[in-house]
Write an enzyme that holds these catalytic residues in place. Structure first.
Site, mmCIF file in Angstrom:
data_model
loop_
_atom_site.group_PDB
_atom_site.id
_atom_site.type_symbol
_atom_site.label_atom_id
_atom_site.label_comp_id
_atom_site.label_asym_id
_atom_site.label_seq_id
_atom_site.Cartn_x
_atom_site.Cartn_y
_atom_site.Cartn_z
ATOM 1 N N CYS A 116 0.889 -0.939 0.077
ATOM 2 C CA CYS A 116 -0.121 -0.016 0.069
ATOM 3 C C CYS A 116 0.935 1.291 0.083
ATOM 4 C CB CYS A 116 -0.894 -0.013 1.035
ATOM 5 S SG CYS A 116 -1.616 1.440 1.509
ATOM 6 N N ASN A 150 12.599 -0.402 -5.990
ATOM 7 C CA ASN A 150 12.785 -1.016 -7.278
ATOM 8 C C ASN A 150 11.506 -0.820 -8.133
ATOM 9 O OD1 ASN A 150 14.508 -2.715 -9.139
ATOM 10 N ND2 ASN A 150 13.103 -4.268 -8.810
ATOM 11 N N GLU A 151 11.730 -0.298 -9.375
ATOM 12 C CA GLU A 151 10.652 -0.225 -10.473
ATOM 13 C C GLU A 151 9.281 -0.100 -9.639
ATOM 14 O OE1 GLU A 151 10.832 -3.699 -12.875
ATOM 15 O OE2 GLU A 151 12.623 -2.919 -14.283
ATOM 16 N N CYS A 156 -2.972 1.018 -5.055
ATOM 17 C CA CYS A 156 -3.509 0.446 -4.200
ATOM 18 C C CYS A 156 -4.831 1.133 -3.903
ATOM 19 C CB CYS A 156 -2.806 0.345 -2.871
ATOM 20 S SG CYS A 156 -3.603 -0.161 -1.369
ATOM 21 N N CYS A 158 -6.936 0.457 -1.093
ATOM 22 C CA CYS A 158 -7.582 -0.117 0.310
ATOM 23 C C CYS A 158 -8.114 1.530 0.796
ATOM 24 C CB CYS A 158 -6.409 -0.069 1.200
ATOM 25 S SG CYS A 158 -5.401 1.121 1.393
ATOM 26 N N GLU A 308 19.515 -1.339 -15.541
ATOM 27 C CA GLU A 308 19.483 -2.930 -15.987
ATOM 28 C C GLU A 308 19.383 -2.822 -17.444
ATOM 29 O OE1 GLU A 308 16.068 -4.809 -14.001
ATOM 30 O OE2 GLU A 308 16.241 -3.810 -12.369
ATOM 31 N N LYS A 357 15.448 -17.698 -12.075
ATOM 32 C CA LYS A 357 16.610 -18.594 -12.195
ATOM 33 C C LYS A 357 17.018 -18.937 -13.531
ATOM 34 C CE LYS A 357 14.415 -22.988 -11.395
ATOM 35 N NZ LYS A 357 12.868 -22.713 -11.313
ATOM 36 N N PHE A 358 16.333 -18.607 -14.621
ATOM 37 C CA PHE A 358 16.836 -18.801 -16.193
ATOM 38 C C PHE A 358 17.068 -17.631 -16.727
ATOM 39 C CE2 PHE A 358 14.268 -22.956 -15.174
ATOM 40 C CZ PHE A 358 15.728 -23.682 -15.103
ATOM 41 N N HIS A 359 16.796 -16.418 -15.827
ATOM 42 C CA HIS A 359 17.187 -14.990 -16.594
ATOM 43 C C HIS A 359 18.594 -14.941 -16.545
ATOM 44 C CE1 HIS A 359 17.404 -10.726 -17.062
ATOM 45 N NE2 HIS A 359 16.233 -10.701 -17.195
HETATM 46 C C1 GLA Z 1 12.976 -5.773 -13.748
HETATM 47 C C2 GLA Z 1 13.490 -5.881 -12.386
HETATM 48 C C3 GLA Z 1 14.593 -6.875 -12.054
HETATM 49 C C4 GLA Z 1 14.416 -8.164 -12.767
HETATM 50 C C5 GLA Z 1 14.418 -8.086 -14.275
HETATM 51 C C6 GLA Z 1 14.360 -9.042 -15.122
HETATM 52 O O1 GLA Z 1 13.502 -4.999 -14.510
HETATM 53 O O2 GLA Z 1 13.699 -4.585 -11.878
HETATM 54 O O3 GLA Z 1 14.486 -7.105 -10.487
HETATM 55 O O4 GLA Z 1 13.023 -8.602 -12.379
HETATM 56 O O5 GLA Z 1 13.069 -7.154 -14.531
HETATM 57 O O6 GLA Z 1 14.257 -8.844 -16.620
HETATM 58 ZN ZN ZN Z 2 -3.657 1.277 0.274
#
Ligand code: GLA
Ligand code: ZN
Length: 668
Positions: A116, A150-151, A156, A158, A308, A357-359
């Site tokens: 939230c 992060n991103e 929300c 609520c 990234e 795990k496969f990224h």
């Molecule tokens: C996003 C996120 C990361 C990861 C990548 C994978 O950009 O910030 O934590 O999940 O995607 O592509």
């Molecule tokens: Zn909320």
């Protein structure tokens, strides 16, 4: 004074907290990072449950060790705040921190970005952990930057958020219900509001909500994110005033108005995942170039970070194909060409379990450094070292394309005309593309930006005209600017109310020398036809039928009952010129129009290097980037003396650019 790194940052997301039971892995990481010319590691993004395993119990020892190791190896740390995902105990003790969806149902614990934005408890817990991190590492020599959360994304619904929204709306409309009812045009369908408590968040697809309410909700969501960020940043700023703070943005995610948000950051950063594995790569390269230019323009052209990118594959597409050799380096140098001072990856080492795990990662499960990917990253790292002199350099643009996030939301919300094909961002890229292909730097700005810095401003599909923009366009043209807009522009005001008295709004009729008689929408496979300076073009999806009232007619419709009516006009107004491209085109018209406009506005390419299909030439400071996005070698003639910055060698009378390769030159 904020201290930004004075070298190109090369690094990425590093999650040693997943490997604490195998300390030898961490020693390996240090050795491998040095081998790959990595000078930065972003740590702690999703580490909350390791940093605070129980409420109020902090465990920083493992992070101390990592920070020390990074420092000992000459690697800077970009330290993240962990609010993007939370420990289970937090959600268990305080369920209010979890997000509620638009149907009023609270999410279960799990996933990430599941909080939230309003919850005082969550904000407090975030502030506590951020304060502890800042206090602990304020003096640590490895600390170079803060990566907040992060991103940020989502919203929300609520009761706390609803309440905050009501208060926001009340303030926005000066505590005046009458004003709100006027602005939201609530007489329609009898939606008159008689008490602030009757206001609720809209549903994304709910047609019973006025688009003005949806716009208010968008603005509120943006401001909630900004105030959430400010709450996170406050202790960091107080305790480490020299350390720059950023948060990573995502491409064209417009649920948050990044253009507003960027003003709160010390440096803009974004996560770049172009699909350069197939399809039309040169075309996608232009899209990526657009994003770089847009993020750079958010802070007046200040260099940004590519926080990234993938070192190889991603994992979330239906088919995750390997990019060909060279693509990673090209992606990295493209970012730098457009103003990035960093090349960073998700991720350094592949996790052993979990969703990603496969990224792709620099270090695969094999742990080896003799892999194709590791070698390419290593090469990129050494090229970035050779390019160090570009750090901090700016890109100079004489032309700008307006791509405004609030306009994007307004365009998404209205119902009418062509409901299938809106694609506001695509439309902006369509008008941006010809400049990039011609080697002309472009800024991507908001409608609030200062137009006077540019000889030419293009405003595709500028549906919403915020307060003051009409006057700004008029004065810009009057003083000598060249301004182009297209169909369905200047239609509604900041509250999404239609302008009365004919379009384009108000005095713009005079500036453009036209008025719009009607707007037609076209079926997908039944384009119309129009001329422009004697050539014929397809008319797609939507078009305005014009009447010229003083403007010169450069193009007219050749199809339907409006054949013969103006479709492209040019009007002298004051010392400048205003152009109206009344129909949506497939890219051919915008290319020819841009060629016409740059001549009229006297705008020259950044360099005298010839561009060719799939090759983008960009100048940043004194560095010239020649990027070949095709899979065949290209050659460009050189007029004058140049050196190749990456090899240090002098160039001859031409330069060869291998398939999917970038050369960086400097004129002597
Ligand atoms: C996003 C996120 C990361 C990861 C990548 C994978 O950009 O910030 O934590 O999940 O995607 O592509
Ligand atoms: Zn909320």
């Amino acid at each position: 004074m904020i201290k930004l790194p004075n070298y190109i940052v090369h690094g990425g997301d590093y999650n040693p907290d997943q490997w604490l039971k195998t300390p030898e892995m961490i020693d390996d990481d240090m050795r491998l990072m040095k081998e790959a010319h990595i000078n930065s590691a972003t740590v702690g993004i999703f580490s909350w449950s390791m940093l605070e395993p129980e409420e109020g119990v902090f465990r920083f020892e493992w992070l101390d060790d990592i920070m020390d190791k990074l420092n000992k190896n000459g690697i800077g740390a970009i330290l993240a705040t962990p609010s993007g995902a939370r420990p289970a105990w937090l959600a268990e003790s305080f369920p209010e921190v979890l997000r509620v969806n638009e149907n009023g149902i609270r999410n279960e614990y799990g996933v990430r970005h599941n909080h939230c934005l309003t919850s005082p408890v969550y904000r407090e817990k975030v502030r506590i952990i951020n304060t502890a991190l800042a206090e602990r590492y304020a003096e640590h020599p490895a600390l170079t930057m803060w990566h907040v959360s992060n991103e940020y994304s989502g919203e929300c619904h609520c009761e706390k958020c609803q309440q905050a929204f009501r208060e926001w709306v009340r303030e926005y409309y000066h505590n005046d219900l009458d004003e709100l009812n006027d602005k939201w045009w609530t007489g329609f369908w009898s939606h008159r509001i008689t008490d602030w408590s009757q206001i609720n968040s809209p549903k994304e697809r709910g047609e019973n909500h006025s688009s003005a309410l949806k716009l208010c909700w968008d603005r509120f969501v943006t401001e909630s994110h900004i105030s959430f960020y400010e709450n996170e940043a406050a202790p960091l700023r107080r305790i480490t005033p020299d350390i720059p703070i950023t948060t990573n943005f995502m491409r064209m995610y417009d649920r948050i108005d990044y253009q507003k948000f960027a003003k709160h950051l010390d440096i803009v950063s974004w996560d770049n995942y172009p699909d350069f594995t197939g399809g039309n790569i040169p075309d996608k390269a232009v899209y990526t170039a657009f994003c770089h230019d847009m993020f750079r323009s958010m802070k007046n052209g200040q260099p940004f970070f590519m926080m990234e990118s993938t070192p190889s594959i991603v994992n979330g597409r239906p088919v995750n194909k390997l990019p060909r050799p060279g693509i990673q380096t090209l992606t990295a140098l493209q970012a730098v060409a457009h103003g990035a001072d960093s090349v960073q990856y998700f991720q350094w080492r592949k996790s052993r379990g979990g969703h990603e795990k496969f990224h792709g990662a620099v270090v695969d499960h094999s742990g080896r450094s003799d892999t194709r990917v590791f070698r390419e990253i290593t090469r990129t790292g050494s090229l970035l070292e050779a390019l160090g002199g570009v750090t901090g350099a700016r890109c100079e643009s004489k032309a700008a394309v307006i791509c405004d996030f609030e306009n994007s939301r307004a365009v998404k919300h209205f119902c009418g005309y062509n409901n299938e094909r809106r694609d506001y961002f695509d439309e902006c890229v369509k008008w941006y593309r010809p400049f990039t292909e011609a080697g002309i730097s472009v800024d991507v700005i908001t409608m609030d930006a200062d137009f006077d810095a540019y000889g030419l401003v293009i405003a595709p599909f500028l549906y919403m005209l915020k307060d003051g923009v009409e006057e700004k366009i008029r004065e810009y043209v009057r003083r000598g600017g060249h301004f182009l807009t297209t169909y369905l522009s200047a239609v509604v005001d900041s509250d999404d109310l239609c302008f009365l008295g004919g379009l384009p709004a108000g005095s713009l009729k005079e500036v453009f020398g036209i008025s719009v008689c009607e707007t037609d929408s076209l079926f997908e496979n039944a384009p119309g036809k129009s001329s422009f300076l004697g050539k014929e073009y397809d008319v797609e999806h939507v078009c305005d039928i014009l009447s010229a009232e003083g403007a010169a007619v450069l193009g007219e419709y050749k199809s339907d009952f409006y054949a013969g009516k103006p479709s492209f006009t040019e009007n002298s107004f004051g010392k400048g010129t205003a152009y109206y491209a009344a129909f949506r085109n497939d890219g051919e018209l915008s290319r020819d129009v841009c060629a016409y406009l740059v001549k009229k506005a006297g705008i020259k390419p950044d360099t005298n290097l010839k561009t060719s299909e799939g090759v983008i030439v960009r100048k940043r400071g004194e560095f010239i980037f020649v990027m070949n996005f095709t899979n065949e070698p290209k050659e460009t003639e050189l007029d004058g003396k140049y050196i190749d910055v990456l090899s240090g060698e002098a160039c001859g009378s031409s330069v060869k650019i291998g398939e999917e390769e970038c050369r960086v030159l400097k004129q002597l």
